[in-house]
Motif scaffolding. Structure first.
Motif, PDB file in Angstrom:
ATOM      1  N   SER A 159      39.729  49.035  38.213  1.00  0.00           N
ATOM      2  CA  SER A 159      39.586  47.710  38.834  1.00  0.00           C
ATOM      3  C   SER A 159      38.965  46.732  37.855  1.00  0.00           C
ATOM      4  CB  SER A 159      38.727  47.792  40.101  1.00  0.00           C
ATOM      5  OG  SER A 159      37.384  48.095  39.778  1.00  0.00           O
ATOM      6  N   LYS A 160      39.097  45.449  38.187  1.00  0.00           N
ATOM      7  CA  LYS A 160      38.561  44.380  37.337  1.00  0.00           C
ATOM      8  C   LYS A 160      38.199  43.204  38.229  1.00  0.00           C
ATOM      9  CE  LYS A 160      39.776  41.833  33.116  1.00  0.00           C
ATOM     10  NZ  LYS A 160      40.774  41.729  32.012  1.00  0.00           N
TER      11      LYS A 160
ATOM     12  N   THR B  20      36.245  39.136  38.161  1.00  0.00           N
ATOM     13  CA  THR B  20      35.659  38.054  37.369  1.00  0.00           C
ATOM     14  C   THR B  20      34.142  38.046  37.549  1.00  0.00           C
ATOM     15  OG1 THR B  20      36.018  36.550  39.231  1.00  0.00           O
ATOM     16  CG2 THR B  20      37.685  36.554  37.497  1.00  0.00           C
TER      17      THR B  20
ATOM     18  N   ARG C 265      37.891  36.509  41.736  1.00  0.00           N
ATOM     19  CA  ARG C 265      39.180  37.195  41.627  1.00  0.00           C
ATOM     20  C   ARG C 265      38.954  38.669  41.307  1.00  0.00           C
ATOM     21  NH1 ARG C 265      43.121  36.321  38.132  1.00  0.00           N
ATOM     22  NH2 ARG C 265      41.805  35.732  36.369  1.00  0.00           N
TER      23      ARG C 265
ATOM     24  N   ALA D  49      41.267  42.667  40.826  1.00  0.00           N
ATOM     25  CA  ALA D  49      42.518  43.429  40.834  1.00  0.00           C
ATOM     26  C   ALA D  49      42.189  44.907  40.689  1.00  0.00           C
ATOM     27  CB  ALA D  49      43.443  42.974  39.704  1.00  0.00           C
TER      28      ALA D  49
ATOM     29  N   ASP E 164      45.051  44.824  33.276  1.00  0.00           N
ATOM     30  CA  ASP E 164      44.809  43.485  32.733  1.00  0.00           C
ATOM     31  C   ASP E 164      45.994  42.561  33.019  1.00  0.00           C
ATOM     32  OD1 ASP E 164      42.375  44.316  31.759  1.00  0.00           O
ATOM     33  OD2 ASP E 164      43.104  44.665  29.708  1.00  0.00           O
TER      34      ASP E 164
ATOM     35  N   PHE F 275      45.917  41.552  36.640  1.00  0.00           N
ATOM     36  CA  PHE F 275      44.800  40.625  36.848  1.00  0.00           C
ATOM     37  C   PHE F 275      45.134  39.237  36.298  1.00  0.00           C
ATOM     38  CE2 PHE F 275      40.801  38.674  35.516  1.00  0.00           C
ATOM     39  CZ  PHE F 275      40.014  38.825  36.652  1.00  0.00           C
TER      40      PHE F 275
ATOM     41  N   LYS G 209      47.977  37.574  38.287  1.00  0.00           N
ATOM     42  CA  LYS G 209      47.763  37.507  39.742  1.00  0.00           C
ATOM     43  C   LYS G 209      48.868  38.236  40.517  1.00  0.00           C
ATOM     44  CE  LYS G 209      45.374  33.065  39.253  1.00  0.00           C
ATOM     45  NZ  LYS G 209      45.245  31.680  39.738  1.00  0.00           N
TER      46      LYS G 209
ATOM     47  N   TYR H 155      45.590  42.770  44.390  1.00  0.00           N
ATOM     48  CA  TYR H 155      45.055  41.544  43.787  1.00  0.00           C
ATOM     49  C   TYR H 155      44.451  40.703  44.906  1.00  0.00           C
ATOM     50  CZ  TYR H 155      44.462  37.104  41.506  1.00  0.00           C
ATOM     51  OH  TYR H 155      43.893  35.952  41.029  1.00  0.00           O
TER      52      TYR H 155
END
Length: 277
Positions: free
Chosen positions: A63-64, A66, A71, A73, A99, A102, A105, A144
């Motif tokens: 996962s990632k 901000t 945001r 993803a 990436d 992400f 989107k 997302y």
């Protein structure tokens, strides 16, 4: 109808119930597995969820998010063996796919596979990985999310379980968000609140609870009332905000958030390796 030994074993593996009980339930349900499971529950059998031993899908959940939590993803990428999942090249490729989701989107697999990385679509990258490694490799889930509140991610050690939780506002601390995300990981809720539970599931739970009570000899009017009590316990077990907070069982998750002046949960996503979405 004739019930095969293989079907009886399959139902036993699914539920953990006895062989004869499984055979009777299948016969009564005319071979319909879902109906047979409901019949076992109505008769008071303790039915475990997905107990069946099956070949586990291997891979990674990543996962990632901000820094401002606006945001997030997550993806699940699968392979056949844990050996491949621990391979550095496989992990680097998985990170590049995350990436891409992400940055662009992307919230579905079809669109993700069409994205290009270094001149090749992700679909082609997967084909090259299969040719190089010799195992089936696929991306099975993509999440997302965007929020005007706060998004928090939690990945359980080993990257086989991941959670993204959306809160309705800013969190006083990231730790509070992590606590709730870990709650989702550990306790596997099906909805944020009662309103989020499918009405057909509620009807089924009430029917099963009432049938159990009638089978115990309770009168119809008492069974009706007591079934509502069982439904409340169902909510406490399966609805996130009503669950007992795992770090402090004396309060619910909702109570924990209120005590810390934290916003309530708006939504969550839970990804577990090999589990259907």
């Amino acid at each position: 109808m004739s019930i095969s030994a293989a079907d009886v074993k399959k139902l036993r593996d699914m539920t953990g119930a006895g062989m004869m009980d499984c055979k009777k339930a299948l016969a009564e349900a005319d071979g319909d597995f879902d109906k047979a499971v409901d019949l076992l529950r109505k008769k008071g059998q303790k039915v475990s969820e997905k107990r069946a031993d099956r070949e586990a899908n291997q891979g990674l959940i990543l996962s990632k998010v901000t820094e401002d939590g606006s945001r997030a993803a997550a993806i699940e990428i699968n392979c056949e063996t844990d050996f491949v999942a621990r391979n550095e090249d496989f992990q680097n490729d998985a990170q590049s796919f995350l990436d891409a989701a992400f940055d662009n989107k992307i919230d579905n697999i079809d669109d993700l596979l069409k994205l290009e990385i270094d001149g090749l679509t992700i679909e082609k990258h997967l084909e090259e990985m299969v040719g190089k490694i010799g195992e089936k490799i696929e991306i099975s889930k993509v999440i997302y999310a965007e929020s005007e509140g706060s998004l928090i991610s939690y990945i359980h050690p080993g990257n086989q379980l991941g959670v993204i939780v959306e809160f309705e506002g800013d969190l006083p601390s990231e730790d509070i968000g992590k606590d709730v995300a870990m709650q989702v990981a550990a306790m596997k809720p099906i909805a944020v609140n009662r309103e989020g539970v499918d009405s057909s599931l509620i009807e089924k739970e009430l029917e099963i609870a009432k049938e159990q009570l009638l089978n115990e000899g309770k009168p119809e009017h008492i069974a009706e009332k007591a079934a509502q009590g069982k439904l409340r316990r169902f909510y406490e077990e399966r609805v996130l905000l009503e669950q007992k907070f795992v770090k402090e069982n004396s309060v619910s998750v909702q109570d924990y958030l209120k005590q810390n002046d934290a916003p309530t949960v708006k939504a969550f996503h839970r990804l577990q390796l090999g589990e259907e979405a």
